[in-house]
Design a protein around this motif. Structure first.
Motif, PDB file in Angstrom:
ATOM      1  N   ASP A   8       0.823  -1.215   0.000  1.00 46.05           N
ATOM      2  CA  ASP A   8       0.000   0.000   0.000  1.00 46.05           C
ATOM      3  C   ASP A   8       0.858   1.266   0.000  1.00 46.05           C
ATOM      4  OD1 ASP A   8      -2.312  -1.484  -0.042  1.00 46.05           O
ATOM      5  OD2 ASP A   8      -2.647  -1.390   2.128  1.00 46.05           O
ATOM      6  N   ARG A  45       3.719   5.740  -5.689  1.00 46.85           N
ATOM      7  CA  ARG A  45       3.588   5.633  -7.151  1.00 46.85           C
ATOM      8  C   ARG A  45       2.481   6.539  -7.669  1.00 46.85           C
ATOM      9  NH1 ARG A  45       2.718   0.646  -7.252  1.00 46.85           N
ATOM     10  NH2 ARG A  45       0.465   0.605  -7.586  1.00 46.85           N
ATOM     11  N   GLU A  46       1.386   6.626  -6.935  1.00 46.75           N
ATOM     12  CA  GLU A  46       0.234   7.398  -7.399  1.00 46.75           C
ATOM     13  C   GLU A  46       0.320   8.886  -7.058  1.00 46.75           C
ATOM     14  OE1 GLU A  46      -3.299   5.539  -5.896  1.00 46.75           O
ATOM     15  OE2 GLU A  46      -3.137   3.827  -7.263  1.00 46.75           O
ATOM     16  N   THR A  47       1.096   9.245  -6.051  1.00 44.76           N
ATOM     17  CA  THR A  47       1.139  10.655  -5.618  1.00 44.76           C
ATOM     18  C   THR A  47       2.430  11.369  -5.977  1.00 44.76           C
ATOM     19  OG1 THR A  47       2.068  10.138  -3.427  1.00 44.76           O
ATOM     20  CG2 THR A  47      -0.347  10.096  -3.650  1.00 44.76           C
ATOM     21  N   ARG A  66     -12.677   7.114  -6.276  1.00 38.41           N
ATOM     22  CA  ARG A  66     -12.571   5.994  -7.219  1.00 38.41           C
ATOM     23  C   ARG A  66     -13.474   4.824  -6.842  1.00 38.41           C
ATOM     24  NH1 ARG A  66      -6.213   5.140  -7.587  1.00 38.41           N
ATOM     25  NH2 ARG A  66      -6.100   6.694  -5.915  1.00 38.41           N
ATOM     26  N   TRP A 108      -4.740  11.745  -1.155  1.00 37.96           N
ATOM     27  CA  TRP A 108      -4.745  10.372  -1.673  1.00 37.96           C
ATOM     28  C   TRP A 108      -5.917   9.592  -1.099  1.00 37.96           C
ATOM     29  CZ3 TRP A 108      -3.033   5.463   0.602  1.00 37.96           C
ATOM     30  CH2 TRP A 108      -2.921   4.436  -0.346  1.00 37.96           C
ATOM     31  N   SER A 115      -8.937  10.624  -2.885  1.00 36.61           N
ATOM     32  CA  SER A 115      -8.968  10.124  -4.266  1.00 36.61           C
ATOM     33  C   SER A 115      -9.418   8.666  -4.303  1.00 36.61           C
ATOM     34  CB  SER A 115      -7.591  10.267  -4.926  1.00 36.61           C
ATOM     35  OG  SER A 115      -6.673   9.284  -4.439  1.00 36.61           O
ATOM     36  N   LEU A 116      -9.067   7.914  -3.279  1.00 37.39           N
ATOM     37  CA  LEU A 116      -9.510   6.517  -3.198  1.00 37.39           C
ATOM     38  C   LEU A 116     -11.023   6.450  -3.049  1.00 37.39           C
ATOM     39  CD1 LEU A 116      -6.754   5.077  -0.816  1.00 37.39           C
ATOM     40  CD2 LEU A 116      -6.962   4.667  -3.274  1.00 37.39           C
ATOM     41  N   TYR A 135     -13.649   3.107  -3.730  1.00 42.17           N
ATOM     42  CA  TYR A 135     -13.226   2.139  -2.720  1.00 42.17           C
ATOM     43  C   TYR A 135     -14.112   2.285  -1.473  1.00 42.17           C
ATOM     44  CZ  TYR A 135      -9.006   0.998  -5.330  1.00 42.17           C
ATOM     45  OH  TYR A 135      -8.127   0.561  -6.290  1.00 42.17           O
ATOM     46  N   GLU A 137       3.919   1.526  -1.202  1.00 41.48           N
ATOM     47  CA  GLU A 137       4.507   1.618  -2.536  1.00 41.48           C
ATOM     48  C   GLU A 137       3.499   2.222  -3.516  1.00 41.48           C
ATOM     49  OE1 GLU A 137       6.930  -1.255  -5.664  1.00 41.48           O
ATOM     50  OE2 GLU A 137       5.587  -2.150  -4.186  1.00 41.48           O
ATOM     51  N   ARG A 138       2.246   1.795  -3.397  1.00 36.81           N
ATOM     52  CA  ARG A 138       1.194   2.345  -4.259  1.00 36.81           C
ATOM     53  C   ARG A 138       0.996   3.837  -3.997  1.00 36.81           C
ATOM     54  NH1 ARG A 138      -5.165   0.341  -4.541  1.00 36.81           N
ATOM     55  NH2 ARG A 138      -5.859   2.019  -5.922  1.00 36.81           N
ATOM     56  N   PHE A 139       1.015   4.224  -2.734  1.00 38.77           N
ATOM     57  CA  PHE A 139       0.852   5.642  -2.384  1.00 38.77           C
ATOM     58  C   PHE A 139       1.896   6.505  -3.082  1.00 38.77           C
ATOM     59  CE2 PHE A 139       2.611   8.982   0.391  1.00 38.77           C
ATOM     60  CZ  PHE A 139       1.555   9.879   0.380  1.00 38.77           C
TER      61      PHE A 139
END
Length: 270
Positions: A26, A32-34, A55, A48, A51-52, A57, A28-30
């Motif tokens: 999670d 990557r996306e921000t 989308r 973030w 934004s989830l 979630y 790593e995803r944060f």
């Protein structure tokens, strides 16, 4: 700051392997996306989180991912950079459209048999017959099968799980065929404990053959089925909480637990 250092920080605090895996993924995803810096500002985390939600979630999913990033902020010495989790009103009912029924569970077992997925079949039976979390499957070892009980350690607590005799017989045969004499019963081809992603994929692969909706088929739903089955027999929430690892007090009536396990075994394996 690196993810490797964050993992080491979590390990030093005795986070479970499953939690470390999820939190690392999670975080790593944060990043990557921000594109946030190594010590993220609070606004980046809050944006973030929002934004989830945008989308689609669920609140529970967003808060679970946010917990990973907030944990990273603690690791960085930046607690002021944590964002508040979303407020969630607890439901007093289960969504029937997502709950796996006993009939659907047996259809999944039959699909696993027909497709020759013996390991998946045993994983399904083990999760449903014990009520353990998928992250706790590694505690089902050859030694535990011989003892007919497994010592589970999760979230800083330890509890003992009594293994149904029918399940043990099947696992013993599996261990004999796979030449497993010690350690976890369920292994990958490389000899590593089976991970939750692989289990999830193998379960989903059975849906079409079994005629069961994919949204009902995930490891935690087997834990729900165990809980509903147990409560239907015992009508005892305190004992159920102990078996599921939600209670801070260990069960003291071992004879009563053995009786419960035998009763659940009949329901799960019939």
């Amino acid at each position: 700051m690196t993810l490797e250092a964050y993992r080491a920080w979590m390990q030093a605090r005795e986070y479970s392997a499953g939690t470390m895996e999820k939190y690392s993924r999670d975080v790593e995803r944060f990043f990557r996306e921000t594109g946030a810096p190594s010590v993220p500002p609070k606004q980046a985390v809050a944006d973030w989180r929002d934004s989830l939600v945008a989308r689609g979630y669920s609140v529970a999913s967003v808060n679970a991912m946010l917990a990973a990033v907030n944990g990273y902020q603690e690791f960085c010495g930046n607690p002021q950079g944590k964002a508040k989790p979303l407020k969630c009103q607890h439901r007093v009912f289960c969504d029937a459209n997502r709950e796996l029924t006993r009939k659907e569970y047996f259809r999944l077992l039959e699909a696993a048999r027909q497709s020759g997925a013996k390991r998946t079949l045993l994983v399904l039976q083990t999760l449903c017959a014990t009520g353990i979390r998928v992250s706790e499957l590694a505690y089902i070892t050859a030694e535990a099968v011989r003892r007919r009980r497994a010592a589970i350690r999760c979230k800083g607590k330890c509890r003992e799980i009594l293994l149904p005799s029918q399940l043990c017989k099947r696992l013993e045969r599996w261990c004999t065929r796979q030449h497993i004499h010690s350690g976890p019963v369920f292994l990958t081809r490389n000899g590593r404990p089976l991970d939750r992603v692989t289990i999830w994929k193998e379960m989903k692969a059975l849906c079409k053959r079994a005629g069961v909706s994919e949204k009902k088929v995930f490891p935690h739903n087997l834990r729900h089925l165990f809980a509903r089955t147990f409560y239907g027999i015992e009508k005892n929430l305190s004992k159920l909480a102990d078996l599921l690892g939600h209670s801070s007090k260990g069960a003291r009536n071992t004879l009563g637990r053995q009786k419960s396990v035998r009763q659940i075994s009949c329901v799960i394996f019939c």
